[in-house]
Motif scaffolding. Structure first.
Motif, PDB file in Angstrom:
ATOM      1  N   LEU A   1     101.081 -22.293 -71.060  1.00  0.00           N
ATOM      2  CA  LEU A   1     101.883 -21.397 -70.232  1.00  0.00           C
ATOM      3  C   LEU A   1     103.334 -21.379 -70.697  1.00  0.00           C
ATOM      4  CD1 LEU A   1     102.084 -19.598 -67.691  1.00  0.00           C
ATOM      5  CD2 LEU A   1     102.460 -21.701 -66.359  1.00  0.00           C
ATOM      6  N   GLU A   2     103.820 -22.537 -71.106  1.00  0.00           N
ATOM      7  CA  GLU A   2     105.224 -22.643 -71.526  1.00  0.00           C
ATOM      8  C   GLU A   2     105.509 -21.903 -72.826  1.00  0.00           C
ATOM      9  OE1 GLU A   2     103.978 -26.289 -69.214  1.00  0.00           O
ATOM     10  OE2 GLU A   2     103.134 -25.064 -70.820  1.00  0.00           O
TER      11      GLU A   2
ATOM     12  N   PRO B   1     107.947 -26.112 -59.832  1.00  0.00           N
ATOM     13  CA  PRO B   1     108.987 -25.221 -60.371  1.00  0.00           C
ATOM     14  C   PRO B   1     108.702 -24.751 -61.786  1.00  0.00           C
ATOM     15  CG  PRO B   1     109.778 -27.492 -60.229  1.00  0.00           C
ATOM     16  CD  PRO B   1     108.473 -27.449 -59.506  1.00  0.00           C
ATOM     17  N   ARG B   2     107.972 -25.546 -62.581  1.00  0.00           N
ATOM     18  CA  ARG B   2     107.665 -25.122 -63.951  1.00  0.00           C
ATOM     19  C   ARG B   2     106.689 -23.947 -63.939  1.00  0.00           C
ATOM     20  NH1 ARG B   2     105.675 -30.014 -67.396  1.00  0.00           N
ATOM     21  NH2 ARG B   2     105.799 -28.424 -69.038  1.00  0.00           N
ATOM     22  N   ILE B   3     105.636 -24.062 -63.154  1.00  0.00           N
ATOM     23  CA  ILE B   3     104.671 -22.960 -63.084  1.00  0.00           C
ATOM     24  C   ILE B   3     105.339 -21.712 -62.541  1.00  0.00           C
ATOM     25  CG2 ILE B   3     102.581 -22.137 -61.931  1.00  0.00           C
ATOM     26  CD1 ILE B   3     101.473 -24.960 -62.072  1.00  0.00           C
ATOM     27  N   VAL B   4     106.053 -21.856 -61.429  1.00  0.00           N
ATOM     28  CA  VAL B   4     106.700 -20.701 -60.804  1.00  0.00           C
ATOM     29  C   VAL B   4     107.729 -20.077 -61.747  1.00  0.00           C
ATOM     30  CG1 VAL B   4     108.227 -19.975 -58.927  1.00  0.00           C
ATOM     31  CG2 VAL B   4     106.292 -21.488 -58.447  1.00  0.00           C
ATOM     32  N   GLY B   5     108.492 -20.906 -62.422  1.00  0.00           N
ATOM     33  CA  GLY B   5     109.507 -20.387 -63.338  1.00  0.00           C
ATOM     34  C   GLY B   5     108.913 -19.599 -64.483  1.00  0.00           C
TER      35      GLY B   5
ATOM     36  N   VAL C   1      93.414 -17.552 -71.055  1.00  0.00           N
ATOM     37  CA  VAL C   1      93.761 -18.341 -69.873  1.00  0.00           C
ATOM     38  C   VAL C   1      94.875 -19.302 -70.272  1.00  0.00           C
ATOM     39  CG1 VAL C   1      92.969 -20.034 -68.183  1.00  0.00           C
ATOM     40  CG2 VAL C   1      91.448 -18.176 -68.906  1.00  0.00           C
ATOM     41  N   ALA C   2      95.998 -19.208 -69.591  1.00  0.00           N
ATOM     42  CA  ALA C   2      97.143 -20.069 -69.883  1.00  0.00           C
ATOM     43  C   ALA C   2      97.295 -21.105 -68.778  1.00  0.00           C
ATOM     44  CB  ALA C   2      98.425 -19.244 -70.000  1.00  0.00           C
ATOM     45  N   THR C   3      97.404 -22.353 -69.176  1.00  0.00           N
ATOM     46  CA  THR C   3      97.575 -23.449 -68.229  1.00  0.00           C
ATOM     47  C   THR C   3      98.785 -24.271 -68.649  1.00  0.00           C
ATOM     48  OG1 THR C   3      96.174 -24.960 -69.501  1.00  0.00           O
ATOM     49  CG2 THR C   3      95.079 -23.570 -67.863  1.00  0.00           C
TER      50      THR C   3
ATOM     51  N   ALA D   1      98.559 -15.051 -54.738  1.00  0.00           N
ATOM     52  CA  ALA D   1      99.705 -14.344 -54.159  1.00  0.00           C
ATOM     53  C   ALA D   1     100.789 -15.322 -53.718  1.00  0.00           C
ATOM     54  CB  ALA D   1      99.243 -13.503 -52.971  1.00  0.00           C
ATOM     55  N   THR D   2     100.411 -16.532 -53.349  1.00  0.00           N
ATOM     56  CA  THR D   2     101.400 -17.531 -52.950  1.00  0.00           C
ATOM     57  C   THR D   2     102.320 -17.880 -54.103  1.00  0.00           C
ATOM     58  OG1 THR D   2      99.741 -18.468 -51.448  1.00  0.00           O
ATOM     59  CG2 THR D   2     101.692 -19.796 -51.871  1.00  0.00           C
ATOM     60  N   VAL D   3     101.772 -17.950 -55.302  1.00  0.00           N
ATOM     61  CA  VAL D   3     102.582 -18.263 -56.482  1.00  0.00           C
ATOM     62  C   VAL D   3     103.525 -17.100 -56.792  1.00  0.00           C
ATOM     63  CG1 VAL D   3     102.529 -18.892 -58.923  1.00  0.00           C
ATOM     64  CG2 VAL D   3     100.766 -19.766 -57.373  1.00  0.00           C
ATOM     65  N   LEU D   4     103.006 -15.867 -56.709  1.00  0.00           N
ATOM     66  CA  LEU D   4     103.871 -14.702 -56.931  1.00  0.00           C
ATOM     67  C   LEU D   4     104.979 -14.659 -55.886  1.00  0.00           C
ATOM     68  CD1 LEU D   4     101.471 -11.744 -57.858  1.00  0.00           C
ATOM     69  CD2 LEU D   4     102.633 -13.361 -59.371  1.00  0.00           C
ATOM     70  N   ALA D   5     104.640 -14.992 -54.647  1.00  0.00           N
ATOM     71  CA  ALA D   5     105.647 -14.998 -53.585  1.00  0.00           C
ATOM     72  C   ALA D   5     106.721 -16.043 -53.855  1.00  0.00           C
ATOM     73  CB  ALA D   5     104.972 -15.253 -52.239  1.00  0.00           C
ATOM     74  N   ALA D   6     106.288 -17.225 -54.287  1.00  0.00           N
ATOM     75  CA  ALA D   6     107.249 -18.288 -54.585  1.00  0.00           C
ATOM     76  C   ALA D   6     108.182 -17.891 -55.721  1.00  0.00           C
ATOM     77  CB  ALA D   6     106.502 -19.574 -54.937  1.00  0.00           C
ATOM     78  N   ALA D   7     107.686 -17.034 -56.605  1.00  0.00           N
ATOM     79  CA  ALA D   7     108.510 -16.557 -57.724  1.00  0.00           C
ATOM     80  C   ALA D   7     109.394 -15.378 -57.330  1.00  0.00           C
ATOM     81  CB  ALA D   7     107.603 -16.156 -58.884  1.00  0.00           C
ATOM     82  N   GLY D   8     109.294 -14.944 -56.075  1.00  0.00           N
ATOM     83  CA  GLY D   8     110.110 -13.829 -55.597  1.00  0.00           C
ATOM     84  C   GLY D   8     109.622 -12.472 -56.048  1.00  0.00           C
ATOM     85  N   LEU D   9     108.383 -12.399 -56.512  1.00  0.00           N
ATOM     86  CA  LEU D   9     107.869 -11.154 -57.080  1.00  0.00           C
ATOM     87  C   LEU D   9     107.241 -10.231 -56.054  1.00  0.00           C
ATOM     88  CD1 LEU D   9     106.249 -12.740 -60.255  1.00  0.00           C
ATOM     89  CD2 LEU D   9     108.418 -11.500 -60.121  1.00  0.00           C
ATOM     90  N   LEU D  10     107.104 -10.706 -54.813  1.00  0.00           N
ATOM     91  CA  LEU D  10     106.474  -9.884 -53.772  1.00  0.00           C
ATOM     92  C   LEU D  10     107.459  -9.444 -52.694  1.00  0.00           C
ATOM     93  CD1 LEU D  10     103.096 -11.802 -53.233  1.00  0.00           C
ATOM     94  CD2 LEU D  10     103.627  -9.939 -54.836  1.00  0.00           C
ATOM     95  N   ASN D  11     108.707  -9.788 -52.838  1.00  0.00           N
ATOM     96  CA  ASN D  11     109.692  -9.442 -51.818  1.00  0.00           C
ATOM     97  C   ASN D  11     109.712  -7.935 -51.566  1.00  0.00           C
ATOM     98  OD1 ASN D  11     110.325 -12.118 -51.769  1.00  0.00           O
ATOM     99  ND2 ASN D  11     112.299 -11.924 -52.812  1.00  0.00           N
ATOM    100  N   GLY D  12     109.622  -7.561 -50.299  1.00  0.00           N
ATOM    101  CA  GLY D  12     109.677  -6.155 -49.931  1.00  0.00           C
ATOM    102  C   GLY D  12     108.404  -5.376 -50.194  1.00  0.00           C
ATOM    103  N   LYS D  13     107.353  -6.063 -50.611  1.00  0.00           N
ATOM    104  CA  LYS D  13     106.112  -5.376 -50.962  1.00  0.00           C
ATOM    105  C   LYS D  13     105.031  -5.605 -49.907  1.00  0.00           C
ATOM    106  CE  LYS D  13     106.825  -5.273 -55.940  1.00  0.00           C
ATOM    107  NZ  LYS D  13     106.979  -3.806 -55.949  1.00  0.00           N
TER     108      LYS D  13
END
Length: 322
Positions: free
Chosen positions: A64-65, A89-93, A42-44, A112-124
């Protein structure tokens, strides 16, 4: 063989079950002989302890960093803190960075909100907990949000509906990585249902729908639920309600979003799913008890709703299996 490195991303007000369903399943797979084994952490942020949304404290195992790939699997947990995490922005980055170094990426619930904020769900096509589906779809219009399934896999990215659906997604990963027998053994070890197919609905039909506001619709729904083997044609239901078929259809669509015939078909299919999972009745008997004229009619309805035939559903869901 080298271990499969799995990183779960946690943050304040994460849901502990989202994390534990994954970690316990993978560790159980290791105990049952998974090879290569899973190395789960588990990374925090800063590897500090996080306060889960239940109020319990969970100590981060890795920063996490400082996590570096390549990773086998990156999973972002959900929880009431998902919005704050998505705005950090640190978590998302770091999630975005680690996703590039991972074989597969997943989220549980509102992760899923975090993945979306990272742009990883676009078009999916993705899912999340049904409580938050509209919120996710509104915030990220470039994503197709389907609130019905318990999990969705779109390429190398998977999203699970929330809480115990993390268990189902993890069992699917174990089966993909090893075989179905190990996944079943893990499910037995955890004393849980055999792995549910991802396209199974998050909620049963009668708990999912809001209570009908129209008294005629409410009475019809109650009748349908307790008389599945009766004549439930729109003609019969309209006659019982004392209105025209056209009027009853309009009332159902306005109140429930579907015509009476579709509602009856879904109700019978949902009841059949329960019997398939909880009894050893032959499929033909299940069909008869739920109002289907033949087993083939049941099969067609089942494939249409769940994307899998009754026999396959029973194989993965049966609570009577030894």
């Amino acid at each position: 063989m080298e271990e499969r490195l799995v990183i779960l991303v946690g943050y304040d007000e994460a849901e502990l079950l989202d994390i534990a369903c994954v970690t316990t399943s993978l560790v159980t797979a290791n105990r049952l002989g998974a090879s290569p084994a899973y190395a789960v952490s588990v990374a925090t942020p800063g590897s500090r302890a996080i306060t889960c949304d239940s109020g319990l404290t969970l100590q981060g195992q890795r920063s996490l960093e400082r996590v570096r790939g390549p990773l086998d699997t990156l999973i972002v947990s959900g929880g009431f803190g998902h919005q704050a995490a998505a705005e950090n922005p640190r978590i998302v980055g770091h999630v975005r960075r680690l996703a590039r170094e991972s074989r597969r990426v997943a989220s549980v619930c509102t992760g899923a909100t975090v993945l979306a904020a990272a742009g990883l769900l676009n078009g999916k096509r993705v899912t999340t907990h049904w409580w938050y589906a509209d919120q996710l779809a509104s915030a990220y219009p470039e994503i197709t949000v389907d609130p019905a399934p318990i999990y969705i896999r779109d390429g190398s990215v998977s999203t699970a509906a929330g809480v115990t659906s993390a268990l189902d997604l993890t069992l699917a990963f174990i089966e993909e990585d090893h075989d179905a027998e190990l996944a079943r053994a893990v499910a037995r070890g955890l004393v849980t249902y055999m792995q549910r197919p991802g396209n199974q609905a998050q909620m049963s039909m009668f708990t999912a729908i809001p209570a009908p506001t129209n008294c005629l619709v409410r009475r019809a729904v109650n009748y349908i639920a307790s008389h599945l083997t009766s004549d439930l044609t729109t003609t019969a239901l309209a006659a019982d309600a004392g209105v025209s078929e056209r009027h009853l259809t309009r009332l159902f669509i306005d109140d429930l979003g579907k015509a009476p015939g579709r509602f009856v078909r879904d109700a019978r299919t949902g009841a059949a799913a329960h019997l398939l999972a909880s009894t050893s009745l032959p499929v033909a008997s299940v069909a008869a008890q739920c109002g289907f004229r033949t087993a083939e009619t049941l099969r067609q309805a089942f494939v249409s709703r769940y994307g899998t035939p009754p026999s396959r559903y029973r194989a993965t869901q049966s609570t009577t299996a030894t």
